[in-house]
Design a protein around this motif. Structure first.
Motif, PDB file in Angstrom:
ATOM      1  N   THR A   1      68.569  -7.994 -55.213  1.00 48.78           N
ATOM      2  CA  THR A   1      67.419  -8.714 -54.662  1.00 48.78           C
ATOM      3  C   THR A   1      66.122  -8.336 -55.353  1.00 48.78           C
ATOM      4  O   THR A   1      65.079  -8.944 -55.080  1.00 48.78           O
ATOM      5  CB  THR A   1      67.268  -8.435 -53.157  1.00 48.78           C
ATOM      6  N   GLY A   2      66.164  -7.330 -56.229  1.00 47.24           N
ATOM      7  CA  GLY A   2      64.957  -6.857 -56.894  1.00 47.24           C
ATOM      8  C   GLY A   2      64.288  -5.704 -56.178  1.00 47.24           C
ATOM      9  O   GLY A   2      63.252  -5.199 -56.628  1.00 47.24           O
TER      10      GLY A   2
ATOM     11  N   ASP B   1      59.628  -4.550 -53.220  1.00 49.50           N
ATOM     12  CA  ASP B   1      60.278  -5.728 -53.805  1.00 49.50           C
ATOM     13  C   ASP B   1      59.707  -5.985 -55.190  1.00 49.50           C
ATOM     14  O   ASP B   1      58.549  -6.383 -55.335  1.00 49.50           O
ATOM     15  CB  ASP B   1      60.045  -6.937 -52.891  1.00 49.50           C
TER      16      ASP B   1
ATOM     17  N   SER C   1      61.252  -8.134 -57.337  1.00 51.15           N
ATOM     18  CA  SER C   1      61.851  -9.365 -57.852  1.00 51.15           C
ATOM     19  C   SER C   1      60.790 -10.166 -58.584  1.00 51.15           C
ATOM     20  O   SER C   1      59.589 -10.087 -58.274  1.00 51.15           O
ATOM     21  CB  SER C   1      62.429 -10.195 -56.710  1.00 51.15           C
ATOM     22  N   GLU C   2      61.200 -10.935 -59.570  1.00 48.76           N
ATOM     23  CA  GLU C   2      60.250 -11.745 -60.325  1.00 48.76           C
ATOM     24  C   GLU C   2      59.599 -12.787 -59.429  1.00 48.76           C
ATOM     25  O   GLU C   2      58.424 -13.123 -59.602  1.00 48.76           O
ATOM     26  CB  GLU C   2      60.967 -12.423 -61.499  1.00 48.76           C
TER      27      GLU C   2
ATOM     28  N   GLY D   1      62.803  -7.138 -62.222  1.00 46.20           N
ATOM     29  CA  GLY D   1      63.084  -8.512 -61.826  1.00 46.20           C
ATOM     30  C   GLY D   1      63.331  -9.438 -62.989  1.00 46.20           C
ATOM     31  O   GLY D   1      64.241 -10.275 -62.963  1.00 46.20           O
TER      32      GLY D   1
ATOM     33  N   GLN E   1      66.502 -12.000 -64.216  1.00 48.58           N
ATOM     34  CA  GLN E   1      66.297 -13.428 -64.453  1.00 48.58           C
ATOM     35  C   GLN E   1      66.714 -13.828 -65.866  1.00 48.58           C
ATOM     36  O   GLN E   1      67.299 -14.889 -66.076  1.00 48.58           O
ATOM     37  CB  GLN E   1      64.821 -13.792 -64.234  1.00 48.58           C
TER      38      GLN E   1
END
Length: 611
Positions: free
Chosen positions: A104-105, A131, A133-134, A143, A147
């Motif tokens: 989930t990052g 977090d 994530s990107e 992140g 991706q």
């Protein structure tokens, strides 16, 4: 061509140049900026910036999201921990820190070089629980690596969020060795002015070691199955499975539930694979499709299959069937065939508890008949009015079921034969003899327990259906279980997990369907509307589900763990406290004793069976 004024003395781009390009892209937006980008900007960075803008990622340094919802003893972390420790020791003098994120990052672990670096990363919110994530914070080493699906190097203002502009990060995604799916990412981070590109080689090697560590915790069968899955997964909807595991891509996932897992496995095991791949018309309730199935050869003697879905049929789409009855139960179909041949009384035979009454009722419902009168053969002697009741019901086109003919008293033999003979004559109008319009006398019996006189009554009837013990028809267990659940109120339905259903499939059911019915009712009383895991089932069922025979000591240990899991409602941390052992120790024992739910699954893709 890059202008000289855009370069630092070391040959890298001036931070202001990069920051200006990013701000221009953000201010103009994706539509106005088009698809072009400056020649000097790496394509990876341009793609990531555009994804970040599209996702609404934040550039504000004080708006990073603290989730703090991760398993610190997950499979990924356990595999990565020794590698993180080694990298920390190697990089400590270089001012480089190490970060691990889950899929989930979210950062699940970090190793920092010292107090000053800890402060630096704390100020950037680069710590466990945040977090990265990107989608949330834009371009960053954790992140963006996931991706991009490969290694990335991001320096200074190439980061999307301003909080990270003082850092340089090398990151790479981590793919599970069995499924090939991204399960997380590894990143090395250092001050932007001190970082070197060799960080990429180090992070690649670290990720490779983590994948190797994951592989050591996965059996060779799962690895072989994973390699087969990776070969097939780009061919549209695909399902790859052996007896314990199923893997599916996203497009194949919609075909799966617990019942279709079990039925698909039984269908594949019944095929002749001597001539290679086979085209199959699958009719497994939710999995109704034409499919190309392959027997996989790289798992040795253990059967495993890849199923490519070619053409899905919509639920309810007409299909050719020998008998036009709205049910898929083969025993109901047998009964219907017999009923179309003549109007005589029908028999349903099989061991006690094998579901004979269930078949009779299902058939009557399928042809639109009202609920029948049900008579217990053993009670007929004390119910002198039964002959009148049965005759009136049959005369008014209502079926009569006489159950357990093996208990028929001798005194009622002639009366039973008379009722059977009286209502077996054909009506005046042949059209009235169709199963939908002509009421039937149906008798059920366990032939192994019938006296000669009772056998004579059974012989007078047309053989309608012969039911084997439930243990020999395990493929029917999911459907029978669903039917039993349907008899309950919706809010009473227990939710059976995939692993729970797999335990039911492996049990030998000495009490046949009556035993299954009792189990379903007990679960409904104890867990109405709640998930049911394998440890909620009777303990003796685990013996059939275990992969290996346990010693007496292991059996006792397993019993203690099951009791603790039940008391903790499945929460393993609480169960470990009740047992007085560490959570890691409990996880190891759960797996070793065959209590790991994933080890019991025909499928791991599904979390619930709809009641």
């Amino acid at each position: 061509m890059t202008h000289v004024s855009q370069l630092t003395t070391s040959g890298t781009l001036m931070p202001d140049t990069i920051r200006s390009a990013k701000e221009t892209l953000i201010s103009r937006g994706l539509l106005r900026s088009g698809s072009g980008h400056p020649d000097w900007l790496p394509e990876q960075i341009d793609r990531s910036w555009r994804r970040s803008i599209s996702a609404g990622a934040t550039v504000e340094p004080n708006s990073l999201h603290y989730v703090n919802d991760f398993d610190s003893d997950s499979e990924l972390y356990r595999a990565a921990r020794p590698i993180l420790d080694r990298l920390e020791g190697t990089l400590q003098d270089l001012g480089t820190s190490v970060f691990l994120a889950d899929r989930t990052g979210q950062i699940v672990a970090r190793r920092v070089a010292g107090d000053s670096e800890r402060t630096r990363f704390d100020n950037a919110c680069a710590a466990e629980g945040f977090d990265f994530s990107e989608e949330r914070i834009g371009t960053n080493g954790l992140g963006t690596a996931m991706q991009e699906g490969g290694a990335v190097f991001i320096r200074g203002p190439e980061h999307f969020n301003e909080a990270l502009e003082q850092l340089a990060c090398a990151g790479v995604g981590i793919r599970h060795p069995a499924t090939g799916r991204l399960v997380g990412s590894l990143s090395l981070a250092a001050p932007a002015d001190a970082a070197e590109k060799h960080m990429l080689a180090l992070v690649r090697e670290g990720a490779h070691q983590i994948v190797d560590s994951l592989g050591r915790n996965v059996g060779w069968r799962e690895l072989a199955l994973g390699r087969s899955y990776q070969r097939h997964r780009d061919r549209g909807p695909v399902i790859v499975l052996n007896s314990d595991t199923v893997m599916s891509n996203v497009t194949g996932l919609s075909f799966l539930n617990v019942e279709s897992h079990a039925r698909l496995w039984e269908s594949l095991m019944s095929q002749d694979w001597s001539e290679g791949p086979r085209l199959l018309d699958l009719n497994l309730h939710t999995l109704q499709a034409r499919a190309l199935a392959h027997r996989l050869e790289d798992l040795g003697d253990e059967p495993a299959f890849a199923v490519e879905i070619l053409n899905r049929r919509r639920p309810g789409e007409p299909q050719k069937r020998e008998v036009d009855t709205p049910t898929h139960d083969e025993f109901v179909t047998q009964l219907h065939r017999a009923a179309t041949r003549n109007t005589a009384a029908l028999s349903i035979t099989g061991p006690s508890g094998s579901g004979k009454l269930h078949v009779a009722l299902d058939w009557l419902r399928s042809i639109g008949q009202p609920e029948p009168i049900i008579l217990e053969a053993g009670d007929l002697e004390s119910r002198p009015s039964w002959r009148t009741e049965a005759a009136e019901a049959l005369s008014s086109q209502r079926a009569v079921v006489i159950r357990r003919l093996e208990d028929l008293p001798i005194s009622q033999l002639n009366a039973t034969k008379a009722i059977s003979a009286r209502f077996s004559s054909c009506p005046d109008n042949p059209i009235e003899a169709s199963p939908e319009t002509y009421a039937r006398l149906i008798m059920t019996a366990d032939l192994s327990r019938c006296s000669n006189t009772a056998l004579g009554v059974v012989a007078q009837a047309t053989r309608g259906a012969v039911l084997p013990p439930l243990a020999s028809r395990s493929q029917d267990i999911p459907g029978i279980t669903a039917a039993l659940l349907e008899r309950l109120d919706q809010d009473e339905h227990p939710i059976l997990s995939a692993a729970t259903m797999q335990v039911l499939l492996r049990w030998h059911w000495p009490g046949n369907i009556a035993e299954l019915d009792g189990l379903v009712n007990n679960l409904a009383r104890e867990f109405p509307g709640q998930p049911v895991s394998p440890y909620h089932l009777p303990e003796q069922m685990w013996d059939a589900a275990n992969r290996h025979t346990l010693t007496r000591i292991e059996c006792a240990e397993r019993s203690e763990i099951v009791t603790a899991l039940r008391q903790a409602n499945g929460n393993r941390s609480r169960a470990a406290i009740l047992l007085g052992i560490g959570r890691t120790t409990l996880y190891r024992k759960i797996y070793a004793l065959g209590l790991e739910e994933d080890a019991l699954l025909v499928s791991a893709a599904q979390q619930h069976l709809a009641g």
